[in-house]
Design a protein around this motif. Structure first.
Motif, PDB file in Angstrom:
ATOM      1  N   ARG A 123       0.883  -1.165   0.000  1.00 35.89           N
ATOM      2  CA  ARG A 123       0.000   0.000   0.000  1.00 35.89           C
ATOM      3  C   ARG A 123       0.918   1.211   0.000  1.00 35.89           C
ATOM      4  N   LEU A 124       1.501   1.430  -1.163  1.00 36.37           N
ATOM      5  CA  LEU A 124       2.672   2.280  -1.258  1.00 36.37           C
ATOM      6  C   LEU A 124       2.341   3.739  -1.439  1.00 36.37           C
ATOM      7  N   TYR A 125       1.272   4.000  -2.150  1.00 37.94           N
ATOM      8  CA  TYR A 125       1.096   5.361  -2.608  1.00 37.94           C
ATOM      9  C   TYR A 125       0.414   6.279  -1.619  1.00 37.94           C
ATOM     10  N   ASN A 126       1.077   7.326  -1.355  1.00 38.00           N
ATOM     11  CA  ASN A 126       0.470   8.403  -0.586  1.00 38.00           C
ATOM     12  C   ASN A 126       1.054   9.710  -1.095  1.00 38.00           C
ATOM     13  N   ASP A 127       0.505  10.776  -0.602  1.00 41.83           N
ATOM     14  CA  ASP A 127       0.859  12.098  -1.096  1.00 41.83           C
ATOM     15  C   ASP A 127       2.344  12.395  -0.965  1.00 41.83           C
ATOM     16  N   LYS A 128       2.874  12.064   0.203  1.00 39.32           N
ATOM     17  CA  LYS A 128       4.269  12.383   0.479  1.00 39.32           C
ATOM     18  C   LYS A 128       5.194  11.654  -0.479  1.00 39.32           C
ATOM     19  N   LEU A 129       4.907  10.362  -0.646  1.00 36.18           N
ATOM     20  CA  LEU A 129       5.738   9.561  -1.513  1.00 36.18           C
ATOM     21  C   LEU A 129       5.653  10.081  -2.946  1.00 36.18           C
ATOM     22  N   ASN A 130       4.472  10.463  -3.359  1.00 36.43           N
ATOM     23  CA  ASN A 130       4.319  10.964  -4.716  1.00 36.43           C
ATOM     24  C   ASN A 130       5.068  12.264  -4.926  1.00 36.43           C
ATOM     25  N   ASP A 131       5.016  13.130  -3.942  1.00 39.84           N
ATOM     26  CA  ASP A 131       5.791  14.371  -4.046  1.00 39.84           C
ATOM     27  C   ASP A 131       7.262  14.044  -4.208  1.00 39.84           C
ATOM     28  N   HIS A 132       7.688  13.027  -3.470  1.00 43.18           N
ATOM     29  CA  HIS A 132       9.071  12.592  -3.540  1.00 43.18           C
ATOM     30  C   HIS A 132       9.411  12.071  -4.935  1.00 43.18           C
ATOM     31  N   ILE A 133       8.538  11.229  -5.464  1.00 40.06           N
ATOM     32  CA  ILE A 133       8.760  10.666  -6.799  1.00 40.06           C
ATOM     33  C   ILE A 133       8.813  11.775  -7.852  1.00 40.06           C
ATOM     34  N   VAL A 134       7.898  12.726  -7.715  1.00 46.65           N
ATOM     35  CA  VAL A 134       7.853  13.839  -8.671  1.00 46.65           C
ATOM     36  C   VAL A 134       9.144  14.649  -8.597  1.00 46.65           C
ATOM     37  N   LYS A 135       9.601  14.923  -7.385  1.00 50.84           N
ATOM     38  CA  LYS A 135      10.837  15.710  -7.222  1.00 50.84           C
ATOM     39  C   LYS A 135      12.029  14.968  -7.808  1.00 50.84           C
ATOM     40  N   GLU A 136      12.106  13.665  -7.541  1.00 54.71           N
ATOM     41  CA  GLU A 136      13.207  12.868  -8.097  1.00 54.71           C
ATOM     42  C   GLU A 136      13.186  12.892  -9.616  1.00 54.71           C
ATOM     43  N   HIS A 137      11.981  12.763 -10.157  1.00 55.70           N
ATOM     44  CA  HIS A 137      11.821  12.762 -11.605  1.00 55.70           C
ATOM     45  C   HIS A 137      12.271  14.100 -12.193  1.00 55.70           C
ATOM     46  N   GLN A 138      11.868  15.192 -11.546  1.00 49.70           N
ATOM     47  CA  GLN A 138      12.260  16.524 -12.015  1.00 49.70           C
ATOM     48  C   GLN A 138      13.777  16.700 -11.937  1.00 49.70           C
ATOM     49  N   ARG A 139      14.355  16.187 -10.855  1.00 46.90           N
ATOM     50  CA  ARG A 139      15.809  16.305 -10.687  1.00 46.90           C
ATOM     51  C   ARG A 139      16.534  15.524 -11.788  1.00 46.90           C
ATOM     52  N   ASP A 140      16.056  14.304 -12.062  1.00 44.11           N
ATOM     53  CA  ASP A 140      16.662  13.493 -13.113  1.00 44.11           C
ATOM     54  C   ASP A 140      16.537  14.155 -14.487  1.00 44.11           C
ATOM     55  N   GLU A 141      15.379  14.781 -14.729  1.00 42.75           N
ATOM     56  CA  GLU A 141      15.188  15.461 -16.013  1.00 42.75           C
ATOM     57  C   GLU A 141      16.189  16.590 -16.170  1.00 42.75           C
ATOM     58  N   ALA A 142      16.388  17.355 -15.085  1.00 37.76           N
ATOM     59  CA  ALA A 142      17.316  18.487 -15.119  1.00 37.76           C
ATOM     60  C   ALA A 142      18.744  17.991 -15.328  1.00 37.76           C
ATOM     61  N   LEU A 143      19.102  16.915 -14.617  1.00 39.03           N
ATOM     62  CA  LEU A 143      20.443  16.351 -14.764  1.00 39.03           C
ATOM     63  C   LEU A 143      20.656  15.828 -16.184  1.00 39.03           C
ATOM     64  N   SER A 144      19.635  15.171 -16.705  1.00 44.21           N
ATOM     65  CA  SER A 144      19.729  14.597 -18.038  1.00 44.21           C
ATOM     66  C   SER A 144      20.012  15.689 -19.070  1.00 44.21           C
TER      67      SER A 144
END
Ligand SMILES: [Zn+2]
Length: 206
Positions: A123-144
């Protein structure tokens, strides 16, 4: 009055293309039907704007089974596709579970369904985790984007090996390997993240 009538109507915004429209969600549900032999792909799909609930399988009334998914997340371009697919599979597992025993919870029976349809059995998904995933994704996009600047022929200055010429770059996104030909030690293969953090790039006409 006439003044007001003459005033132009504000232009309506063209509808923005949905990332996950009903048809795309249904396609995944139907694919899962192929695994289970059930008919989840035929159930109604509702889209709402809930922030805290990513998806829901509702069986409050047996003749009104339906899925609900959150546009807030499903139409967010920074929310990874794999997360959306996992939410669909998670809810499908609830549906499958319900079809077998008339109810569903995040328990062992449900986890068996998760395994069958390829959902993460947590039961993985919650708001906090999603914010985290979104931030990681944005960071990876910027690095890429930053890594896109690296090209073959460029000269890098390694803290230990000294100068070297980039002869190849493989991989994509943040997962790239750089092959560098160093005058001192020959050819080395380095992770682009390491190169970007520890090496200086020398100008081409150096
Ligand atoms: Zn659940």
């Amino acid at each position: 009055m006439a003044e007001r009538e003459r005033r132009k109507k504000p232009k309506e915004k063209p509808p923005t293309k949905m990332i996950w429209d009903e048809a795309r969600i249904r396609a995944e549900l139907t694919r899962l039907d192929g695994i289970t032999g059930l008919n989840g792909g035929e159930l109604p799909i509702r889209l709402n704007n809930a922030r805290c609930t990513l998806g829901m399988f509702s069986y409050a009334s047996p003749d009104n089974l339906n899925f609900t998914f959150s546009n807030y997340w499903f139409q967010n371009p920074d929310w990874p596709e794999e997360s959306a697919l996992d939410v669909i599979r998670h809810e499908y597992a609830h549906y499958m579970d319900y079809m077998q025993r008339g109810e569903s919870a995040h328990d062992k029976m449900w986890r068996m369904c998760c395994l069958k349809v390829g959902a993460m059995p947590t039961r993985l998904y919650n708001d906090k985790l999603n914010d985290h995933i979104v931030k990681e994704h944005q960071r990876d996009e910027a690095l890429s984007k930053q890594y896109d600047a690296y090209q073959t022929g460029m000269i890098v200055l390694h803290p230990k090996y000294g100068e070297g010429v980039i002869t190849a770059i493989e991989g994509e996104g943040v997962h790239r390997a750089v092959t560098v030909d160093f005058a001192s030690v020959g050819i080395k293969r380095l992770g682009i993240q390491w190169v970007d953090t520890h090496c200086a790039v020398l100008p081409q006409d150096y």
